[in-house]
Design a protein around this motif. Structure first.
Motif, mmCIF file in Angstrom:
data_model
loop_
_atom_site.group_PDB
_atom_site.id
_atom_site.type_symbol
_atom_site.label_atom_id
_atom_site.label_comp_id
_atom_site.label_asym_id
_atom_site.label_seq_id
_atom_site.Cartn_x
_atom_site.Cartn_y
_atom_site.Cartn_z
ATOM 1 N N ASP A 13 12.098 -25.785 5.818
ATOM 2 C CA ASP A 13 13.551 -25.624 5.842
ATOM 3 C C ASP A 13 14.158 -25.950 4.485
ATOM 4 N N GLU A 98 26.956 -29.364 8.728
ATOM 5 C CA GLU A 98 26.699 -28.607 9.952
ATOM 6 C C GLU A 98 25.417 -27.785 9.830
ATOM 7 N N MET A 99 25.164 -27.260 8.651
ATOM 8 C CA MET A 99 23.949 -26.477 8.436
ATOM 9 C C MET A 99 22.710 -27.369 8.551
ATOM 10 N N ARG A 101 22.310 -30.532 9.843
ATOM 11 C CA ARG A 101 22.073 -31.337 11.047
ATOM 12 C C ARG A 101 21.432 -30.533 12.175
ATOM 13 N N LYS A 102 21.480 -29.207 12.065
ATOM 14 C CA LYS A 102 20.887 -28.348 13.095
ATOM 15 C C LYS A 102 19.415 -28.044 12.820
ATOM 16 N N MET A 103 18.926 -28.499 11.672
ATOM 17 C CA MET A 103 17.541 -28.223 11.289
ATOM 18 C C MET A 103 16.667 -29.419 11.631
ATOM 19 N N HIS A 104 15.707 -29.220 12.528
ATOM 20 C CA HIS A 104 14.903 -30.319 13.041
ATOM 21 C C HIS A 104 14.033 -30.971 11.973
ATOM 22 N N ALA A 111 21.552 -34.870 6.046
ATOM 23 C CA ALA A 111 22.781 -34.155 6.401
ATOM 24 C C ALA A 111 24.008 -34.977 6.017
#
Length: 257
Positions: A13, A98-99, A101-104, A111
């Protein structure tokens, strides 16, 4: 830099996000690399363990990822931004958060680096107006080096500042914009004028830095190699920290030319 590289190499990521940043705007990409290196140095100066250094390095690397949503005509505008344009630039903190924090694969602390790096210890920052201990330590570290790198690199609306001038601005914001401890540690973690750097003085002479002075960061020891007319001379040493005429100062450095 090794700590950051090892973290990124195992994080697909992060690699993808870095590629996105470079495609959008090269300055932002280079700025994030510089800030990451500075942040790791400052984290080491804080005595933090390797895991924390890796997270700070990664957080610094991705702190401006939200800039990919800001139009290039605003990022590269040579004139002062309008109120609406500045408000659009400010959105990059929350958009980046927001981008990320959604990536595990991305730690939540990373973030928060994106979210909080423009907060101020006096509570006058953005986006949430956090103050002092409400701000994550990682963000306090990144905010210092973020501003220093921005000041010491040229932008469409202004030339680069010399490193010691950038440091003076940081000290002017100590305790209000920045955490005072981090300013002090940052001063000790980098050499603003490292040995080997070619510099020009305001009297026209050119020399090479031979010794950094941590007590007077803008006044190192220099070996003069060209006179006021830029004619080569037999090299001789001067120490700007002890020279009688304090009006003699560095006005150019080869990294900024």
């Amino acid at each position: 830099m090794g700590a950051v590289q090892s973290c990124i190499n195992t994080n697909q990521d992060a690699l993808n996000l870095l590629a996105t940043t470079k495609m959008h705007e090269n300055y932002v990409y280079n700025h994030c690399l510089n800030v990451s290196i500075y942040a790791c140095q400052l984290a080491i100066e804080n005595g933090l363990p390797l895991k924390n250094i890796e997270e700070i390095g990664l957080g610094a690397m991705l702190h401006d990822i939200g800039q990919v949503y800001v139009p290039l005509e605003i990022l590269n505008k040579p004139d002062k931004l309008t109120k609406d344009e500045y408000a659009q630039v400010q959105t990059h903190c929350e958009l980046g958060f927001e981008m990320l924090r959604k990536m595990h694969e991305i730690p939540v602390t990373v973030a928060h680096c994106a979210l909080q790096h423009h907060e101020r210890v006096d509570g006058l920052g953005y986006p949430r107006g956090l103050k002092d201990d409400e701000i994550h330590k990682y963000a306090k570290i990144i905010s210092v080096v973020d501003v220093f790198d921005a000041l010491t690199n040229p932008r469409p609306y202004r030339p680069a500042l010399l490193p010691h001038k950038g440091m003076e601005i940081l000290y002017a914001g100590s305790g209000t914009q920045f955490d005072s401890k981090q300013i002090h540690l940052f001063k000790n973690s980098i050499a603003l004028y490292p040995p080997g750097l070619t510099v020009k003085l305001n009297d026209g002479r050119t020399g090479i830095v031979t010794k950094y002075n941590y007590q007077a960061v803008g006044r190192p020891e220099i070996r003069i190699i060209r006179d006021e007319e830029q004619i080569a001379v037999t090299p001789y040493e001067i120490d700007l920290s002890t020279i009688g005429n304090q009006t003699i100062e560095i006005v150019e450095a080869d990294a900024l030319l």
